[in-house]
Design a protein around this motif. Structure first.
Motif, PDB file in Angstrom:
ATOM      1  N   ILE A  53      -2.107 -30.332  13.642  1.00 48.36           N
ATOM      2  CA  ILE A  53      -2.155 -30.133  15.093  1.00 48.36           C
ATOM      3  C   ILE A  53      -1.673 -31.414  15.748  1.00 48.36           C
ATOM      4  N   HIS A  54      -0.772 -31.287  16.723  1.00 48.29           N
ATOM      5  CA  HIS A  54      -0.289 -32.457  17.454  1.00 48.29           C
ATOM      6  C   HIS A  54      -0.500 -32.240  18.952  1.00 48.29           C
ATOM      7  N   CYS A  55      -0.960 -33.272  19.625  1.00 49.17           N
ATOM      8  CA  CYS A  55      -1.192 -33.215  21.074  1.00 49.17           C
ATOM      9  C   CYS A  55       0.114 -32.915  21.790  1.00 49.17           C
ATOM     10  N   CYS A  58       0.859 -36.453  24.132  1.00 45.73           N
ATOM     11  CA  CYS A  58       1.242 -37.722  23.516  1.00 45.73           C
ATOM     12  C   CYS A  58       1.880 -37.561  22.145  1.00 45.73           C
ATOM     13  N   GLY A  59       1.766 -36.385  21.555  1.00 49.88           N
ATOM     14  CA  GLY A  59       2.390 -36.128  20.266  1.00 49.88           C
ATOM     15  C   GLY A  59       1.598 -36.584  19.060  1.00 49.88           C
ATOM     16  N   LYS A  60       0.470 -37.241  19.285  1.00 48.84           N
ATOM     17  CA  LYS A  60      -0.312 -37.742  18.149  1.00 48.84           C
ATOM     18  C   LYS A  60      -1.023 -36.602  17.424  1.00 48.84           C
ATOM     19  N   LYS A  61      -1.218 -36.804  16.128  1.00 47.19           N
ATOM     20  CA  LYS A  61      -1.930 -35.823  15.326  1.00 47.19           C
ATOM     21  C   LYS A  61      -3.408 -35.835  15.705  1.00 47.19           C
ATOM     22  N   THR A  62      -3.995 -34.666  15.803  1.00 45.17           N
ATOM     23  CA  THR A  62      -5.397 -34.556  16.184  1.00 45.17           C
ATOM     24  C   THR A  62      -6.087 -33.533  15.296  1.00 45.17           C
ATOM     25  N   LYS A  63      -7.349 -33.783  15.007  1.00 47.76           N
ATOM     26  CA  LYS A  63      -8.098 -32.855  14.159  1.00 47.76           C
ATOM     27  C   LYS A  63      -8.495 -31.600  14.919  1.00 47.76           C
ATOM     28  N   LYS A  64      -8.616 -31.736  16.244  1.00 42.80           N
ATOM     29  CA  LYS A  64      -9.058 -30.623  17.069  1.00 42.80           C
ATOM     30  C   LYS A  64      -8.273 -30.605  18.365  1.00 42.80           C
ATOM     31  N   SER A  65      -8.016 -29.411  18.877  1.00 44.18           N
ATOM     32  CA  SER A  65      -7.269 -29.259  20.128  1.00 44.18           C
ATOM     33  C   SER A  65      -8.239 -29.048  21.287  1.00 44.18           C
ATOM     34  N   PHE A  66      -7.975 -29.723  22.403  1.00 43.65           N
ATOM     35  CA  PHE A  66      -8.793 -29.604  23.604  1.00 43.65           C
ATOM     36  C   PHE A  66      -7.898 -29.176  24.778  1.00 43.65           C
ATOM     37  N   SER A  67      -8.464 -28.409  25.687  1.00 43.30           N
ATOM     38  CA  SER A  67      -7.747 -28.038  26.918  1.00 43.30           C
ATOM     39  C   SER A  67      -6.352 -27.503  26.615  1.00 43.30           C
ATOM     40  N   GLN A  68      -6.303 -26.575  25.667  1.00 40.06           N
ATOM     41  CA  GLN A  68      -5.060 -25.868  25.334  1.00 40.06           C
ATOM     42  C   GLN A  68      -3.953 -26.820  24.872  1.00 40.06           C
ATOM     43  N   GLY A  69      -4.287 -27.603  23.826  1.00 41.58           N
ATOM     44  CA  GLY A  69      -3.247 -28.355  23.154  1.00 41.58           C
ATOM     45  C   GLY A  69      -3.288 -29.862  23.275  1.00 41.58           C
ATOM     46  N   HIS A  70      -4.369 -30.433  23.798  1.00 40.12           N
ATOM     47  CA  HIS A  70      -4.440 -31.875  23.984  1.00 40.12           C
ATOM     48  C   HIS A  70      -5.395 -32.526  22.987  1.00 40.12           C
ATOM     49  N   VAL A  77      -8.188 -38.142  30.158  1.00 42.42           N
ATOM     50  CA  VAL A  77      -7.501 -38.976  31.144  1.00 42.42           C
ATOM     51  C   VAL A  77      -6.424 -38.251  31.950  1.00 42.42           C
ATOM     52  N   LEU A  78      -5.896 -37.137  31.453  1.00 41.71           N
ATOM     53  CA  LEU A  78      -4.791 -36.487  32.158  1.00 41.71           C
ATOM     54  C   LEU A  78      -5.291 -35.618  33.313  1.00 41.71           C
ATOM     55  N   PRO A  79      -4.559 -35.576  34.418  1.00 38.43           N
ATOM     56  CA  PRO A  79      -5.004 -34.796  35.579  1.00 38.43           C
ATOM     57  C   PRO A  79      -5.027 -33.298  35.309  1.00 38.43           C
ATOM     58  N   GLN A  80      -4.132 -32.803  34.471  1.00 41.04           N
ATOM     59  CA  GLN A  80      -4.094 -31.370  34.181  1.00 41.04           C
ATOM     60  C   GLN A  80      -5.267 -30.905  33.325  1.00 41.04           C
ATOM     61  N   LEU A 267      -2.399 -16.361  21.162  1.00 39.58           N
ATOM     62  CA  LEU A 267      -1.484 -17.391  20.691  1.00 39.58           C
ATOM     63  C   LEU A 267      -1.582 -18.667  21.528  1.00 39.58           C
ATOM     64  N   ARG A 268      -1.951 -18.542  22.789  1.00 41.83           N
ATOM     65  CA  ARG A 268      -2.048 -19.731  23.641  1.00 41.83           C
ATOM     66  C   ARG A 268      -3.147 -20.673  23.157  1.00 41.83           C
ATOM     67  N   LYS A 269      -4.165 -20.112  22.517  1.00 44.01           N
ATOM     68  CA  LYS A 269      -5.265 -20.918  21.973  1.00 44.01           C
ATOM     69  C   LYS A 269      -4.751 -21.920  20.950  1.00 44.01           C
ATOM     70  N   TYR A 270      -3.605 -21.611  20.329  1.00 47.01           N
ATOM     71  CA  TYR A 270      -3.092 -22.456  19.252  1.00 47.01           C
ATOM     72  C   TYR A 270      -1.907 -23.308  19.693  1.00 47.01           C
ATOM     73  N   THR A 271      -1.832 -23.580  20.995  1.00 45.96           N
ATOM     74  CA  THR A 271      -0.821 -24.507  21.508  1.00 45.96           C
ATOM     75  C   THR A 271      -0.978 -25.864  20.821  1.00 45.96           C
ATOM     76  N   GLY A 272       0.114 -26.379  20.300  1.00 48.69           N
ATOM     77  CA  GLY A 272       0.084 -27.654  19.591  1.00 48.69           C
ATOM     78  C   GLY A 272      -0.132 -27.526  18.098  1.00 48.69           C
ATOM     79  N   TYR A 273      -0.523 -26.344  17.631  1.00 53.79           N
ATOM     80  CA  TYR A 273      -0.683 -26.107  16.196  1.00 53.79           C
ATOM     81  C   TYR A 273       0.691 -25.940  15.553  1.00 53.79           C
ATOM     82  N   ASN A 274       0.872 -26.532  14.387  1.00 55.45           N
ATOM     83  CA  ASN A 274       2.102 -26.329  13.637  1.00 55.45           C
ATOM     84  C   ASN A 274       1.974 -25.012  12.874  1.00 55.45           C
ATOM     85  N   LEU A 275       2.768 -24.025  13.251  1.00 59.22           N
ATOM     86  CA  LEU A 275       2.666 -22.686  12.659  1.00 59.22           C
ATOM     87  C   LEU A 275       3.964 -22.295  11.984  1.00 59.22           C
TER      88      LEU A 275
END
Length: 281
Positions: A53-55, A58-70, A77-80, A267-275
């Protein structure tokens, strides 16, 4: 078994557009690659999640996705990803504490539409004017009616807050996926809501100016026709975090959900997931 499409990459929200005949046309998007999805109804789709999973910010690898892909940091920190995105009436831009004032000016200090939608039941919602009809497609709305235009996201939130005393503001996603909506008289419902909320809307006009709430009395109902060949009788959801594979015959697409004969997946739940997504004969 032949392979019609075979794509790998970071998952994005499914792009969709509303054709002139009211039909919703979807695509699958992984990184910069995509393919038309409507033509895949009746074919077998196989989705595999290898584990990365990548944010999306910022593109960094993350173990868990928050707020639909972050990642966690970007979510904080992001306004969105701020609380006011889900609760616009809590906007703190004018307090000078917006996470990014320029982002707020582009996305929140701009025209917003308050609308009614039919997602198998009537609901009220808000969206940036530029996000129509995308917002309705993402919610799986089969009818939608713009009822008011306001100058900021916060004002839209205040209007929604008043109206939702009399109407739901959430979509029952299970009902949305199990049924085709019965047509509703959204114009009559709009008039009823305005009548019930006369004092609340007047208070907002006193607060923000007499012309702050533009009632869209001449708007017409928009009808959306989703590509669904068969609705499921029972909803079973795939969870790629637990079982990293989903496969079945694609029976339809609605909202941001793929409807298989074996279950459904948002599918939107997995935004940022490498599929990896394959379409098989």
């Amino acid at each position: 078994m032949g392979v019609f499409h075979d794509l790998s990459g970071s998952c994005k929200k499914m792009p969709a557009k509303l054709a002139s005949d009211g039909k919703v046309e979807y695509q699958i998007a992984l990184d910069e690659h995509s393919f038309a999805l409507n033509d895949c109804i009746g074919k077998t789709l196989k989705i595999t999640f290898p584990g990365a999973i990548h944010c999306i910010a910022c593109g960094k690898k993350t173990k868990k996705s928050f707020s639909q892909g972050h990642c966690f940091r970007c979510m904080k920190v992001l306004p969105q990803c701020d609380q006011c995105i889900m609760s616009p009436e809590r906007c703190h831009y004018f307090a000078g504490t917006c996470r990014d004032a320029e982002w707020g000016e582009r996305n929140c200090m701009t025209d917003h539409i308050v609308y009614l939608a039919n997602t198998t039941a009537a609901k009220v919602g808000i969206t940036r004017a530029s996000q129509i009809p995308t917002r309705w497609i993402d919610q799986g709305a089969e009818q939608a009616l713009p009822i008011m235009r306001v100058a900021t996201r916060q004002q839209a939130g205040f209007v929604e807050d008043a109206l939702r005393e009399h109407i739901a503001d959430k979509t029952n996603w299970r009902n949305m996926l199990k049924n085709k909506a019965e047509p509703l008289d959204l114009e009559a419902l709009r008039d009823q809501l305005f009548e019930k909320c006369v004092s609340e809307l007047a208070e907002l006009e006193d607060r923000f100016g007499a012309d702050c709430l533009e009632r869209l009395s001449n708007s017409t109902v928009v009808t959306l026709d989703f590509p669904v060949a068969e609705y499921p009788k029972k909803i079973t959801s795939f969870n790629l975090d637990k079982i990293p594979e989903a496969e079945g015959v694609l029976q339809g697409v609605k909202g941001q959900y793929l409807i298989f004969d074996t279950g459904v997946i948002n599918l939107r739940k997995y935004t940022g997931y490498n599929l990896n997504i394959q379409v098989l004969a």
